[in-house]
Design a protein around this motif. Structure first.
Motif, short mmCIF file in Angstrom:
data_model
loop_
_atom_site.label_atom_id
_atom_site.label_comp_id
_atom_site.label_asym_id
_atom_site.label_seq_id
_atom_site.Cartn_x
_atom_site.Cartn_y
_atom_site.Cartn_z
N UNK A 57 -0.45 3.70 -21.17
CA UNK A 57 -0.25 2.30 -20.81
C UNK A 57 -0.74 1.98 -19.40
N UNK A 58 -1.01 3.01 -18.61
CA UNK A 58 -1.48 2.81 -17.23
C UNK A 58 -2.99 3.06 -17.11
N UNK A 59 -3.70 2.94 -18.22
CA UNK A 59 -5.14 3.18 -18.23
C UNK A 59 -5.83 2.35 -17.14
N UNK A 60 -6.73 3.00 -16.41
CA UNK A 60 -7.47 2.33 -15.35
C UNK A 60 -6.71 2.22 -14.04
N UNK A 61 -5.55 2.89 -13.95
CA UNK A 61 -4.75 2.84 -12.73
C UNK A 61 -4.54 4.25 -12.19
N UNK A 62 -5.51 4.75 -11.42
CA UNK A 62 -5.40 6.13 -10.90
C UNK A 62 -4.45 6.24 -9.70
N UNK A 80 10.73 1.26 -6.05
CA UNK A 80 9.94 0.06 -5.77
C UNK A 80 10.69 -0.90 -4.86
N UNK A 81 9.98 -1.94 -4.45
CA UNK A 81 10.54 -2.98 -3.57
C UNK A 81 10.43 -4.36 -4.23
N UNK A 82 10.55 -4.41 -5.56
CA UNK A 82 10.36 -5.66 -6.30
C UNK A 82 11.51 -5.95 -7.26
N UNK A 83 12.74 -6.08 -6.76
CA UNK A 83 13.86 -6.31 -7.67
C UNK A 83 13.77 -7.65 -8.41
N UNK A 84 13.11 -8.63 -7.79
CA UNK A 84 13.01 -9.95 -8.42
C UNK A 84 11.96 -9.98 -9.54
N UNK A 85 11.07 -8.99 -9.55
CA UNK A 85 10.00 -8.97 -10.55
C UNK A 85 10.18 -7.87 -11.60
N UNK A 86 10.85 -6.76 -11.22
CA UNK A 86 11.04 -5.64 -12.14
C UNK A 86 12.53 -5.55 -12.46
N UNK A 106 4.13 -1.68 -14.78
CA UNK A 106 2.71 -1.38 -15.02
C UNK A 106 1.92 -2.68 -15.22
N UNK A 107 2.48 -3.61 -15.99
CA UNK A 107 1.79 -4.88 -16.23
C UNK A 107 1.60 -5.66 -14.93
N UNK A 108 2.62 -5.67 -14.07
CA UNK A 108 2.51 -6.37 -12.78
C UNK A 108 1.46 -5.72 -11.88
N UNK A 112 -2.17 -7.35 -10.58
CA UNK A 112 -2.27 -7.53 -9.14
C UNK A 112 -1.12 -8.35 -8.56
N UNK A 113 -0.01 -8.45 -9.28
CA UNK A 113 1.14 -9.24 -8.83
C UNK A 113 2.09 -8.46 -7.93
N UNK A 114 1.94 -7.12 -7.93
CA UNK A 114 2.69 -6.29 -6.99
C UNK A 114 1.71 -5.29 -6.38
N UNK A 115 2.04 -4.84 -5.19
CA UNK A 115 1.15 -3.91 -4.48
C UNK A 115 1.52 -2.46 -4.77
N UNK A 116 0.51 -1.65 -5.00
CA UNK A 116 0.73 -0.22 -5.26
C UNK A 116 1.41 0.46 -4.07
N UNK A 117 1.25 -0.07 -2.86
CA UNK A 117 1.86 0.53 -1.67
C UNK A 117 3.39 0.40 -1.68
N UNK A 118 3.92 -0.47 -2.54
CA UNK A 118 5.36 -0.71 -2.58
C UNK A 118 6.02 -0.21 -3.86
N UNK A 119 5.35 0.72 -4.52
CA UNK A 119 5.92 1.36 -5.71
C UNK A 119 5.45 2.82 -5.70
N UNK A 120 6.36 3.73 -6.01
CA UNK A 120 6.04 5.17 -6.05
C UNK A 120 6.49 5.74 -7.37
#
Length: 185
Positions: A57-62, A80-86, A106-108, A112-120
């Motif tokens: 489901x994360x195809x294209x997201x290295x 993550x730092x997105x409680x309002x979105x996830x 993954x969809x967000x 491009x609705x959330x930044x990869x720098x704020x999710x691990x």
């Protein structure tokens, strides 16, 4: 400096002489701590595969995946730092959440609705049974500290252990120079 009592949001910083290969020179963020046991993620060990290599489901997201610990290494978790979105996450420390709806995350990211720098993402986790972590703390295997966003989402994974000790100040900053095996000195 006195040890901080284990609780969600506490960092376990490996003592410089801790020899366990799973935890040597690591920093673990505790996400849960109860009498029955504790649970957290190693913050500074990158896994050999990226998210798109592990999840169709994360195809294209290295995106990097971190080795959360030696327990259930067939599971993927995330902070993550997105409680309002996830939806569905649990707040570990102020503004940092563990888990939630994985497919939404993954969809967000894809949109491009959330930044990869704020999710691990983590594969596996670190776990301790009843009394085990308290025993390791008594043996001084771990130094405890309060977690913070800078360390949890550090840009340089290789600097997390050293920076966690430096943040404690005083004598702890000297520990970063200790050899892994003092007998080889």
């Amino acid at each position: 400096m006195t040890q901080i009592i284990p609780a969600p949001g506490v960092l376990l910083i490996a003592d410089p002489f801790l020899k366990d290969p799973n935890f040597m020179r690591t920093v673990v963020l505790l996400c849960e701590h109860q009498d029955e046991g504790s649970f957290g993620f190693v913050l500074n060990r990158q896994y050999e595969y990226t998210l798109d290599q592990l999840m169709a489901s994360a195809e294209g997201m290295p995106l990097p995946v971190y080795y959360g610990g030696p327990v259930q290494v067939d599971t993927i978790h995330f902070l993550h730092r997105y409680p309002e979105k996830i939806p569905g996450g649990f707040e570990v420390i102020d503004g940092i959440f563990w888990g939630g709806d994985f497919e939404t995350a993954v969809a967000l990211l894809k949109a491009g609705e959330i930044e990869a720098a704020n999710i691990r993402f983590f594969i596996g986790y670190s776990g301790w049974s009843e009394g085990q972590l308290q025993g390791e703390l008594k043996e001084k295997s771990w130094i405890t500290s309060k977690g913070n966003r800078k360390l949890i989402f550090h840009k340089d994974m290789n600097a997390i252990w050293k920076d966690a000790l430096i943040d404690l100040g005083g004598e702890y900053g000297q520990l970063i120079n200790y050899p892994i095996d003092p007998q080889l000195n």
